[in-house]
Design a protein around this motif. Structure first.
Motif, mmCIF file in Angstrom:
data_model
loop_
_atom_site.group_PDB
_atom_site.id
_atom_site.type_symbol
_atom_site.label_atom_id
_atom_site.label_comp_id
_atom_site.label_asym_id
_atom_site.label_seq_id
_atom_site.Cartn_x
_atom_site.Cartn_y
_atom_site.Cartn_z
ATOM 1 N N ASN A 195 -9.163 4.890 4.802
ATOM 2 C CA ASN A 195 -10.066 5.434 5.311
ATOM 3 C C ASN A 195 -11.522 5.997 5.776
ATOM 4 O O ASN A 195 -12.680 5.823 5.412
ATOM 5 C CB ASN A 195 -9.809 6.427 6.820
ATOM 6 C CG ASN A 195 -9.074 5.903 7.851
ATOM 7 O OD1 ASN A 195 -8.145 4.659 7.812
ATOM 8 N ND2 ASN A 195 -7.975 7.263 8.377
ATOM 9 N N ALA A 225 -3.364 6.209 4.208
ATOM 10 C CA ALA A 225 -4.417 6.317 4.801
ATOM 11 C C ALA A 225 -5.684 7.027 4.701
ATOM 12 O O ALA A 225 -6.662 6.311 5.630
ATOM 13 C CB ALA A 225 -3.666 7.147 6.879
ATOM 14 N N CYS A 260 -4.255 4.917 10.852
ATOM 15 C CA CYS A 260 -5.735 4.024 9.544
ATOM 16 C C CYS A 260 -6.773 3.875 10.950
ATOM 17 O O CYS A 260 -6.361 3.003 12.142
ATOM 18 C CB CYS A 260 -4.682 2.537 9.683
ATOM 19 S SG CYS A 260 -3.895 2.506 7.930
ATOM 20 N N GLU A 298 0.039 2.485 10.615
ATOM 21 C CA GLU A 298 -0.748 1.813 11.081
ATOM 22 C C GLU A 298 -1.704 2.818 12.369
ATOM 23 O O GLU A 298 -2.847 2.493 12.440
ATOM 24 C CB GLU A 298 -0.081 0.957 11.921
ATOM 25 C CG GLU A 298 -0.628 0.358 12.546
ATOM 26 C CD GLU A 298 -0.271 -1.395 13.707
ATOM 27 O OE1 GLU A 298 -0.627 -2.168 13.852
ATOM 28 O OE2 GLU A 298 0.858 -0.836 14.174
ATOM 29 N N THR A 319 0.696 -0.829 0.417
ATOM 30 C CA THR A 319 -0.170 0.141 -0.060
ATOM 31 C C THR A 319 1.011 1.390 0.042
ATOM 32 O O THR A 319 0.471 2.791 -0.626
ATOM 33 C CB THR A 319 -0.659 -0.004 0.942
ATOM 34 O OG1 THR A 319 -2.045 -1.162 1.297
ATOM 35 C CG2 THR A 319 -1.430 0.793 1.498
#
Length: 633
Positions: free
Chosen positions: A148, A144, A176, A173, A119
């Motif tokens: 989202n 992200a 997200c 991380e 990604t």
């Protein structure tokens, strides 16, 4: 819903209609009738439960993979809208439109959206927020924001997630709103997962007390251990995909999951680019389906292939496992449908089906586009920015018929990267060679200021870099095969036109051998020198082949920096597919060249240019119109 979105869903419905007709299934009534109903009415018609109609619940799982930092339908290196020979479009902004259309047709409450990894690497957009304005310093990653906004439920980690180090990955991380899953990314010491291994989601069925429980497992190719050794060694180790599948799928079944879907960043065609260097294979999605009972479907990634629907039988249960892979870069959205009914008090999959929606059928989502337009504009400015300078101009215009600084530059950078990666290994002492092809006749690096786009024009493909081991004889065989690119001439003319000597028609290339199937090979620390005698028949054209001024040792070993297209068999060059792979970090060659210029600041062609191959006829140099007067002639 837009006309294009409706058209995309009509295509999806037609696919289902055709499939069921072929199988002799009813295409009216029950779930099929609902599926083919007007957009927006499907969930109301079919997901009522026993008290409200068919008693069949339809779960729709949507999926993407290998989006590689693509939000917009934009080619940053060409500074233009993306296009290719198959009219594909790319980017999460287009995926967002497709997702909204499917949710409107099926009901958001009946849908899952997953990603199978890779990604945060692959475009200048993702590179910018990893290296130039890094998310570790507080910037928000565009991927992200986009994911989202679209509303992903979970994403598996891909190998490229580790490219920028664990700190960058952890920062992503945290940004997200959904979990990053990786059941086989394990703590170096304890063996426990270092990322969330799975997710369980429950779906309420109207009229039923018992929900449908869906378990999602994330798995990544173990090749990360090799490709990103510098980032993970001593911190993260990678278990086998099948082995970890056998650990986590039973746990999900024990937790009451009715359906298990694996987002697996590992190709469906068995094999490993790294041979037996690791105890676990690189591409194991098919083995996972065959060997781990309890899996209903696998969203496949990593291989950048288009698999609409492939059914694999589990060896232990005989159950069909559905595999699908939605190509790459947001070109496709996978749509997997599960018709679920009650059997003995348990929800059971009665029918399953997958298809792919094409991103080129819809417009970019205005919400995603609006949120990220500023980030996009910043990166467009960046790729047009000056990153260095060049002491003298380099052009690839004549690279297909004479040695040029432009191809020497590519070979120089490739060789440096592989040599640095092999430091401290047994292969570090072997001579380093590199191959490059004249991909783009219009490529040129100007004298003076150089931009990101100038440099990227030298390497127009998204190939990654590998290092392989060849013998001297294999090097000669490789060069002989490459020389079939040239037409046979007797050398009687004072000057030949380029079209008289290049792009030879062969059995493999009846319309003429393309430029990208002609490779120039060069040495990093010493000259690999050779003549290509066009008076001779193909297969016997390489003469005066020397390394460091001496006849090449045919039994000796060499490391060759090579691109993944060639190493995997592209062009059918001899020796490379079975050659030992000693380096494969899946680093994009184009980005490696950009990084080198950014780091060094100055490109100085005399420091890496060696005119060490030439065209001859019966041993005498021939002149091709347009060739320079300098060099080795």
């Amino acid at each position: 819903m837009s006309d294009k979105s409706t058209a995309a869903l009509a295509t999806l419905a037609a696919s289902e209609h055709s499939r069921r007709a072929m199988l002799g299934m009813a295409v009216v009534g029950g779930a099929s009738a609902a599926f083919l109903s007007a957009p927006g009415r499907a969930s109301a018609a079919q997901n009522k439960g026993p008290g409200g109609g068919s008693g069949t619940f339809r779960l729709t799982v949507m999926g993407t993979t290998d989006t590689h930092g693509n939000v917009f339908n934009w080619d940053y290196f060409k500074d233009a809208e993306y296009t290719d020979s198959k009219s594909n479009d790319i980017g999460l902004a287009k995926i967002a439109t497709l997702v909204k259309a499917v949710r409107a047709e099926r009901g958001t409450e009946n849908c899952l959206l997953l990603d199978a990894g890779d990604t945060i690497q692959g475009t200048p957009l993702s590179y910018y927020y990893a290296k130039i304005d890094p998310i570790t310093g507080g910037a928000k990653h565009p991927m992200a924001t986009a994911m989202n906004t679209i509303g992903y439920d979970a994403a598996a980690l891909g190998n490229h997630e580790y490219n920028y180090g664990l700190e960058t990955l952890r920062a992503f991380e945290e940004q997200c709103d959904f979990p990053l899953l990786s059941a086989n990314s394990l703590d170096w010491s304890t063996g426990a997962p270092v990322f969330q291994p799975h997710l369980i989601r429950s779906f309420k069925v109207p009229g039923e007390a018992k929900p449908v429980k869906v378990g999602i497992v994330g798995l990544v190719t173990p090749g990360v251990a090799i490709w990103d050794k510098a980032n993970v060694e001593g911190r993260v180790k990678f278990g086998g995909i099948v082995e970890q599948g056998k650990v986590w799928v039973p746990k999900l079944k024990q937790a009451g999951c009715d359906i298990v879907v694996v987002a697996c960043h590992s190709g469906a065609t068995p094999g490993s680019s790294y041979g037996d260097a690791l105890p676990f294979p690189e591409n194991a999605s098919t083995q996972l389906a065959q060997e781990v009972p309890g899996i209903d479907a696998i969203l496949v990634g990593h291989a950048h292939e288009e698999i609409i629907e492939r059914v694999v039988k589990n060896k232990a249960t005989g159950k069909d496992v559905l595999l699908t892979e939605p190509l790459k870069w947001g070109m496709r959205l996978a749509v997997l449908d599960f018709d679920i009914s009650k059997v003995g008090g348990r929800w059971t999959v009665a029918h399953q089906h997958a298809t792919l929606l094409n991103a080129n059928t819809v417009a970019e989502d205005a919400q995603v586009k609006g949120l990220l337009q500023q980030d996009h504009d910043i990166v467009v400015t960046y790729v047009n920015s000056v990153i260095g300078s060049c002491t003298s101009a380099m052009s690839a215009q004549t690279a297909r018929f004479e040695d040029t600084a432009a191809l020497d530059f590519i070979n120089y950078v490739q060789g440096l990267v592989v040599r640095e990666a092999l430091a401290g290994t047994p292969e570090a002492s072997l001579p380093m060679l590199s191959i490059a092809a004249p991909f783009n006749r219009d490529a040129a690096i100007p004298a003076g200021e150089v931009t990101v786009r100038d440099v990227a024009g030298l390497y127009i493909y998204d190939n990654t870099l590998l290092g392989i081991k060849l013998t001297g004889q294999q090097v000669k065989d490789y060069l002989e095969f490459s020389a079939t690119y040239f037409q046979q001439v007797d050398g009687s003319k004072d000057t030949y036109l380029p079209d008289e000597v290049t792009n030879a028609k062969t059995a493999l290339a009846p319309n003429g051998t393309p430029d990208y199937n002609y490779d120039v090979m060069a040495g990093l620390d010493a000259s690999l020198s050779y003549d290509i005698d066009l008076a001779k028949a193909p297969g016997s054209r390489i003469t005066k082949l020397t390394y460091d001024g001496q006849p090449i040792d045919l039994a000796g070993e060499f490391i060759v920096a090579i691109n993944n297209y060639r190493q995997s068999g592209g062009g059918n060059f001899p020796g490379v597919k079975t050659a030992p792979v000693v380096y494969n970090a899946q680093l994009e060659i184009r980005q490696a060249i950009i990084d080198w210029v950014t780091d060094k600041g100055v490109i100085d062609p005399p420091t890496f240019t060696v005119y060490d191959w030439r065209l001859v006829a019966n041993g005498t140099a021939i002149k091709v119109e347009g060739a320079s007067e300098g060099g080795r002639h």
